[in-house]
Design a protein around this motif. Structure first.
Motif, PDB file in Angstrom:
ATOM      1  N   ALA A  39     -48.052  -4.944 -65.674  1.00 26.91           N
ATOM      2  CA  ALA A  39     -48.799  -4.685 -64.450  1.00 26.91           C
ATOM      3  C   ALA A  39     -48.986  -3.174 -64.305  1.00 26.91           C
ATOM      4  O   ALA A  39     -48.201  -2.392 -64.842  1.00 26.91           O
ATOM      5  CB  ALA A  39     -48.043  -5.248 -63.258  1.00 26.91           C
ATOM      6  N   LYS A  42     -46.095  -0.482 -63.975  1.00 27.55           N
ATOM      7  CA  LYS A  42     -44.817  -1.133 -64.283  1.00 27.55           C
ATOM      8  C   LYS A  42     -44.593  -1.172 -65.787  1.00 27.55           C
ATOM      9  O   LYS A  42     -45.530  -1.048 -66.585  1.00 27.55           O
ATOM     10  CB  LYS A  42     -44.788  -2.543 -63.697  1.00 27.55           C
ATOM     11  CG  LYS A  42     -44.805  -2.578 -62.184  1.00 27.55           C
ATOM     12  CD  LYS A  42     -44.568  -3.980 -61.671  1.00 27.55           C
ATOM     13  CE  LYS A  42     -44.508  -4.008 -60.150  1.00 27.55           C
ATOM     14  NZ  LYS A  42     -44.252  -5.381 -59.626  1.00 27.55           N
ATOM     15  N   SER A  64     -38.111 -13.769 -64.191  1.00 30.83           N
ATOM     16  CA  SER A  64     -39.189 -13.746 -63.205  1.00 30.83           C
ATOM     17  C   SER A  64     -40.144 -14.932 -63.328  1.00 30.83           C
ATOM     18  O   SER A  64     -40.892 -15.217 -62.383  1.00 30.83           O
ATOM     19  CB  SER A  64     -39.982 -12.443 -63.332  1.00 30.83           C
ATOM     20  OG  SER A  64     -40.595 -12.352 -64.602  1.00 30.83           O
ATOM     21  N   LYS A  88     -47.950 -16.239 -58.326  1.00 34.60           N
ATOM     22  CA  LYS A  88     -47.730 -15.344 -57.207  1.00 34.60           C
ATOM     23  C   LYS A  88     -48.539 -14.059 -57.439  1.00 34.60           C
ATOM     24  O   LYS A  88     -48.834 -13.711 -58.585  1.00 34.60           O
ATOM     25  CB  LYS A  88     -46.243 -14.984 -57.112  1.00 34.60           C
ATOM     26  CG  LYS A  88     -45.300 -16.169 -57.068  1.00 34.60           C
ATOM     27  CD  LYS A  88     -43.859 -15.712 -57.151  1.00 34.60           C
ATOM     28  CE  LYS A  88     -42.897 -16.882 -57.181  1.00 34.60           C
ATOM     29  NZ  LYS A  88     -41.487 -16.427 -57.271  1.00 34.60           N
ATOM     30  N   PRO A  89     -48.852 -13.329 -56.385  1.00 33.62           N
ATOM     31  CA  PRO A  89     -49.569 -12.066 -56.566  1.00 33.62           C
ATOM     32  C   PRO A  89     -48.841 -11.118 -57.519  1.00 33.62           C
ATOM     33  O   PRO A  89     -49.493 -10.353 -58.247  1.00 33.62           O
ATOM     34  CB  PRO A  89     -49.630 -11.505 -55.151  1.00 33.62           C
ATOM     35  CG  PRO A  89     -49.649 -12.716 -54.272  1.00 33.62           C
ATOM     36  CD  PRO A  89     -48.730 -13.693 -54.960  1.00 33.62           C
ATOM     37  N   GLU A  90     -47.530 -11.177 -57.545  1.00 32.13           N
ATOM     38  CA  GLU A  90     -46.775 -10.287 -58.442  1.00 32.13           C
ATOM     39  C   GLU A  90     -46.879 -10.702 -59.902  1.00 32.13           C
ATOM     40  O   GLU A  90     -46.381  -9.991 -60.782  1.00 32.13           O
ATOM     41  CB  GLU A  90     -45.298 -10.207 -58.015  1.00 32.13           C
ATOM     42  CG  GLU A  90     -44.627 -11.545 -57.800  1.00 32.13           C
ATOM     43  CD  GLU A  90     -44.619 -11.948 -56.325  1.00 32.13           C
ATOM     44  OE1 GLU A  90     -45.677 -11.809 -55.648  1.00 32.13           O
ATOM     45  OE2 GLU A  90     -43.565 -12.448 -55.861  1.00 32.13           O
ATOM     46  N   ASP A  91     -47.514 -11.814 -60.182  1.00 31.48           N
ATOM     47  CA  ASP A  91     -47.791 -12.194 -61.570  1.00 31.48           C
ATOM     48  C   ASP A  91     -49.050 -11.498 -62.106  1.00 31.48           C
ATOM     49  O   ASP A  91     -49.362 -11.627 -63.296  1.00 31.48           O
ATOM     50  CB  ASP A  91     -47.976 -13.715 -61.688  1.00 31.48           C
ATOM     51  CG  ASP A  91     -46.693 -14.485 -61.412  1.00 31.48           C
ATOM     52  OD1 ASP A  91     -46.778 -15.522 -60.727  1.00 31.48           O
ATOM     53  OD2 ASP A  91     -45.622 -14.054 -61.883  1.00 31.48           O
ATOM     54  N   THR A  92     -49.750 -10.804 -61.243  1.00 34.67           N
ATOM     55  CA  THR A  92     -50.945 -10.086 -61.671  1.00 34.67           C
ATOM     56  C   THR A  92     -50.592  -9.039 -62.713  1.00 34.67           C
ATOM     57  O   THR A  92     -49.723  -8.186 -62.496  1.00 34.67           O
ATOM     58  CB  THR A  92     -51.621  -9.415 -60.462  1.00 34.67           C
ATOM     59  OG1 THR A  92     -52.082 -10.428 -59.563  1.00 34.67           O
ATOM     60  CG2 THR A  92     -52.794  -8.554 -60.902  1.00 34.67           C
ATOM     61  N   THR A 127     -55.236 -12.193 -62.603  1.00 37.38           N
ATOM     62  CA  THR A 127     -55.191 -11.654 -61.247  1.00 37.38           C
ATOM     63  C   THR A 127     -54.925 -12.793 -60.281  1.00 37.38           C
ATOM     64  O   THR A 127     -55.661 -13.789 -60.267  1.00 37.38           O
ATOM     65  CB  THR A 127     -56.509 -10.960 -60.881  1.00 37.38           C
ATOM     66  OG1 THR A 127     -56.774  -9.906 -61.832  1.00 37.38           O
ATOM     67  CG2 THR A 127     -56.421 -10.350 -59.491  1.00 37.38           C
ATOM     68  N   SER A 130     -53.742 -13.226 -52.951  1.00 31.65           N
ATOM     69  CA  SER A 130     -52.859 -13.785 -51.914  1.00 31.65           C
ATOM     70  C   SER A 130     -53.648 -14.512 -50.848  1.00 31.65           C
ATOM     71  O   SER A 130     -54.867 -14.450 -50.793  1.00 31.65           O
ATOM     72  CB  SER A 130     -52.041 -12.666 -51.284  1.00 31.65           C
ATOM     73  OG  SER A 130     -52.896 -11.676 -50.754  1.00 31.65           O
TER      74      SER A 130
END
Length: 130
Positions: A39, A42, A64, A88-92, A127, A130
């Motif tokens: 990401a 990150k 995760s 989840k959005p954090e999987d983007t 992407t 949410s």
């Protein structure tokens, strides 16, 4: 060794997506195949791997994605899949497939380092909104 990842796209949170990693029959039949993601801002993260080792068979999942993602291999289609659910959005991230040119997944103390991979395919963007 050529690896080609595909299947990325835009999906709503809670949705599903399946990524594909195509390679030649020798590569997928001999070596483990792994999925990584990165990401923006990150570090690269090893999230799944499927082994070809008879003595150390099975799969690896990063914490995760455990319980939400499933890695599988189709030897007829010479493709490894990453089925992603409950996104989840954090999987983007940009998702990459890679191979370590070893039969077993190179996991060290619960982590699969990118440095252990020998070949990488081009990434595919996922992407999650949410």
């Amino acid at each position: 060794v050529q690896l080609q990842a595909s299947g990325g796209g835009l999906v709503q949170a809670g949705g599903s997506l399946r990524l594909s990693c195509a390679a030649n029959a020798f590569t997928l039949g001999t070596y483990a195949t792994a999925w990584f993601r990165q990401a923006p801002g990150k570090e690269r993260e090893g999230i799944a791997c499927i082994s070809r080792s008879r003595s150390r068979s099975g799969t690896f999942y990063g914490d995760s994605v455990k319980g939400r993602f499933t890695i599988s291999r189709d030897t007829v289609k010479n493709t490894v899949y990453l089925q992603m659910t409950s996104l989840k959005p954090e999987d983007t991230a940009v998702y990459y497939c890679a191979t370590p040119e070893t039969a077993a997944c190179p996991v060290v103390r619960g982590v699969m380092p990118g440095e252990a991979m020998d070949y990488w395919g081009k990434g595919t963007q996922v992407t999650v909104s949410s």
